[in-house]
Design an enzyme around this catalytic site. Sequence first.
Site, PDB file in Angstrom:
ATOM      1  N   UNK A   6      -1.530 -12.949  -1.111  1.00 22.17           N
ATOM      2  CA  UNK A   6      -2.482 -12.584  -2.170  1.00 22.17           C
ATOM      3  C   UNK A   6      -3.504 -13.678  -2.455  1.00 22.17           C
ATOM      4  O   UNK A   6      -4.485 -13.443  -3.166  1.00 22.17           O
ATOM      5  CB  UNK A   6      -1.727 -12.217  -3.446  1.00 22.17           C
TER       6      UNK A   6
ATOM      7  N   LYS B 221      -7.281 -12.956  -1.650  1.00 22.24           N
ATOM      8  CA  LYS B 221      -8.078 -11.991  -2.413  1.00 22.24           C
ATOM      9  C   LYS B 221      -9.261 -12.665  -3.098  1.00 22.24           C
ATOM     10  O   LYS B 221      -9.219 -13.849  -3.437  1.00 22.24           O
ATOM     11  CB  LYS B 221      -7.195 -11.282  -3.438  1.00 22.24           C
ATOM     12  CG  LYS B 221      -6.116 -10.440  -2.769  1.00 22.24           C
ATOM     13  CD  LYS B 221      -5.292  -9.676  -3.768  1.00 22.24           C
ATOM     14  CE  LYS B 221      -4.263  -8.828  -3.041  1.00 22.24           C
ATOM     15  NZ  LYS B 221      -3.438  -8.040  -3.961  1.00 22.24           N
TER      16      LYS B 221
ATOM     17  N   LEU C 295     -11.929   1.961 -12.522  1.00 23.27           N
ATOM     18  CA  LEU C 295     -11.894   0.545 -12.151  1.00 23.27           C
ATOM     19  C   LEU C 295     -11.163  -0.280 -13.200  1.00 23.27           C
ATOM     20  O   LEU C 295     -11.090   0.083 -14.362  1.00 23.27           O
ATOM     21  CB  LEU C 295     -13.317   0.012 -12.002  1.00 23.27           C
ATOM     22  CG  LEU C 295     -14.212   0.682 -10.948  1.00 23.27           C
ATOM     23  CD1 LEU C 295     -15.575   0.021 -10.949  1.00 23.27           C
ATOM     24  CD2 LEU C 295     -13.578   0.605  -9.572  1.00 23.27           C
ATOM     25  N   GLY C 296     -10.640  -1.424 -12.768  1.00 23.65           N
ATOM     26  CA  GLY C 296     -10.113  -2.406 -13.708  1.00 23.65           C
ATOM     27  C   GLY C 296      -8.632  -2.308 -13.994  1.00 23.65           C
ATOM     28  O   GLY C 296      -8.116  -3.051 -14.824  1.00 23.65           O
TER      29      GLY C 296
ATOM     30  N   ASP D 178      -4.481  -1.321 -12.117  1.00 24.48           N
ATOM     31  CA  ASP D 178      -3.747  -1.525 -10.869  1.00 24.48           C
ATOM     32  C   ASP D 178      -3.943  -0.385  -9.882  1.00 24.48           C
ATOM     33  O   ASP D 178      -3.803  -0.576  -8.671  1.00 24.48           O
ATOM     34  CB  ASP D 178      -2.255  -1.711 -11.167  1.00 24.48           C
ATOM     35  CG  ASP D 178      -1.992  -2.999 -11.925  1.00 24.48           C
ATOM     36  OD1 ASP D 178      -2.421  -4.062 -11.436  1.00 24.48           O
ATOM     37  OD2 ASP D 178      -1.387  -2.955 -13.004  1.00 24.48           O
TER      38      ASP D 178
ATOM     39  N   ASP E 215      -3.984  -1.938  -0.885  1.00 23.25           N
ATOM     40  CA  ASP E 215      -3.721  -3.378  -0.906  1.00 23.25           C
ATOM     41  C   ASP E 215      -3.451  -3.859   0.515  1.00 23.25           C
ATOM     42  O   ASP E 215      -2.550  -3.355   1.185  1.00 23.25           O
ATOM     43  CB  ASP E 215      -2.514  -3.692  -1.798  1.00 23.25           C
ATOM     44  CG  ASP E 215      -2.678  -5.007  -2.529  1.00 23.25           C
ATOM     45  OD1 ASP E 215      -3.041  -5.998  -1.866  1.00 23.25           O
ATOM     46  OD2 ASP E 215      -2.451  -5.052  -3.755  1.00 23.25           O
TER      47      ASP E 215
ATOM     48  N   HIS F 279      -4.615   3.299   9.712  1.00 22.94           N
ATOM     49  CA  HIS F 279      -5.824   2.890  10.427  1.00 22.94           C
ATOM     50  C   HIS F 279      -5.609   1.487  10.981  1.00 22.94           C
ATOM     51  O   HIS F 279      -5.024   0.627  10.318  1.00 22.94           O
ATOM     52  CB  HIS F 279      -7.018   2.896   9.468  1.00 22.94           C
ATOM     53  CG  HIS F 279      -8.330   2.664  10.147  1.00 22.94           C
ATOM     54  ND1 HIS F 279      -8.872   3.552  11.050  1.00 22.94           N
ATOM     55  CD2 HIS F 279      -9.222   1.640  10.053  1.00 22.94           C
ATOM     56  CE1 HIS F 279     -10.036   3.087  11.484  1.00 22.94           C
ATOM     57  NE2 HIS F 279     -10.266   1.927  10.892  1.00 22.94           N
ATOM     58  N   THR F 280      -6.070   1.261  12.217  1.00 18.79           N
ATOM     59  CA  THR F 280      -5.983  -0.068  12.825  1.00 18.79           C
ATOM     60  C   THR F 280      -7.365  -0.526  13.262  1.00 18.79           C
ATOM     61  O   THR F 280      -8.200   0.289  13.664  1.00 18.79           O
ATOM     62  CB  THR F 280      -5.058  -0.057  14.056  1.00 18.79           C
ATOM     63  OG1 THR F 280      -5.528   0.920  14.988  1.00 18.79           O
ATOM     64  CG2 THR F 280      -3.630   0.265  13.675  1.00 18.79           C
TER      65      THR F 280
ATOM     66  N   ASP G  14       1.326  -5.740 -12.870  1.00 19.24           N
ATOM     67  CA  ASP G  14       2.153  -6.602 -12.023  1.00 19.24           C
ATOM     68  C   ASP G  14       1.410  -7.907 -11.768  1.00 19.24           C
ATOM     69  O   ASP G  14       0.187  -7.977 -11.889  1.00 19.24           O
ATOM     70  CB  ASP G  14       2.576  -5.916 -10.721  1.00 19.24           C
ATOM     71  CG  ASP G  14       1.412  -5.507  -9.839  1.00 19.24           C
ATOM     72  OD1 ASP G  14       0.259  -5.457 -10.323  1.00 19.24           O
ATOM     73  OD2 ASP G  14       1.636  -5.218  -8.649  1.00 19.24           O
TER      74      ASP G  14
END
Length: 349
Positions: free
Chosen positions: A19, A22, A50-51, A53, A69, A141-142, A246
């Site tokens: 993390u 980010k 928005l804003g 989790d 994520d 997706h890769t 979280d």
Amino acid sequence: MERGNEKIKLTELVKLHGUACKLPSTELEFLVKGIVTDDDLLDKNILVGLGDDASIIKRNGLVIAKTVDVFTPIVDDPYIQGKIAACNSTSDIYAMGLLDIVGVLAIVGIPEKLPIHVVREMLKGFQDFCRENKTTIVGGHTILNPWPLIGGAVTGVGREEEVLTKAGVKVGDVLILTKPLGTQTAMALSRIPEEFKDLISITEEERDYIINKAIEIMTTSNRYALKALRKAEERVGDKIANALTDITGFGILGHSNEMAKNSNVLIEINLLPCIKRTPELSRLFGHALLDGYGAETAGGLLISAKEEYKDNLIDELEKAKCYAFEVGRVVKKGEGKAVLSKDVKVIEI
């Protein structure tokens, strides 16, 4: 993992880990400001935009939670890395109060020279974690990418009354944290080269404990803590949590600040429960753990709970073998920020 006779270390393929890769919260706010406007989110079926989790959208009497994520490796073992990524990706659904995850789209970035069997191990760890938490990869997706990446787009469903956001914090609430802090520092310790280990005053036994405790934290689903919260609410016959989030890349103070801002209250953090030895190591590594901004990967839930029910909540969390630290309280209305107490206490786990 090995490539021919060469040992592959996933963490050496990236500059930022977990993390910590980010975008900082202030830069993130600037990035989206004016692009997604309040008018764009006027649809009455968009309950949370928005804003928070995850976004929450109302459809046919149910709510759909959507989040994504993706991050870089924080450990060298690809299987464990996959489990950590799945834990982190699914956590945002649990942080919205929803237990039912209906599917995960896996997202993987693959450097050209990374052997495909290493990527398969990451995906295997990711899927095994999903299975353990009553869900599965349903697609994905890769891409070819200079840094290895793994994560997912996660969809949860539930009832509107189950949803918890960052915006419901009330004056008098206590803040309960369900995992210790210090994963960034613990995993930095794991990357110290052999030739520099003697510069750190730490035994091999302590080193193993710190690293293994961090991995345990990062692979423990927040589903268990949320189920304990729901059980405690059933027990008292009332709502216990007013708000929920979280703790990840912005640290405990950064995420508390989001709750305070969204709820227009002043939150005071008075306890920092940390993995053993990480407070002193964080100073050595230049991490902001003791300032409340240490980047956590797959950190715990932060529950803004009614004070009269905190003992019931702590009891159910402990029964579920979750941590239950009372880390702060909501002091007053107004100000819209979180602060560290002047006499903040640090404990080691």
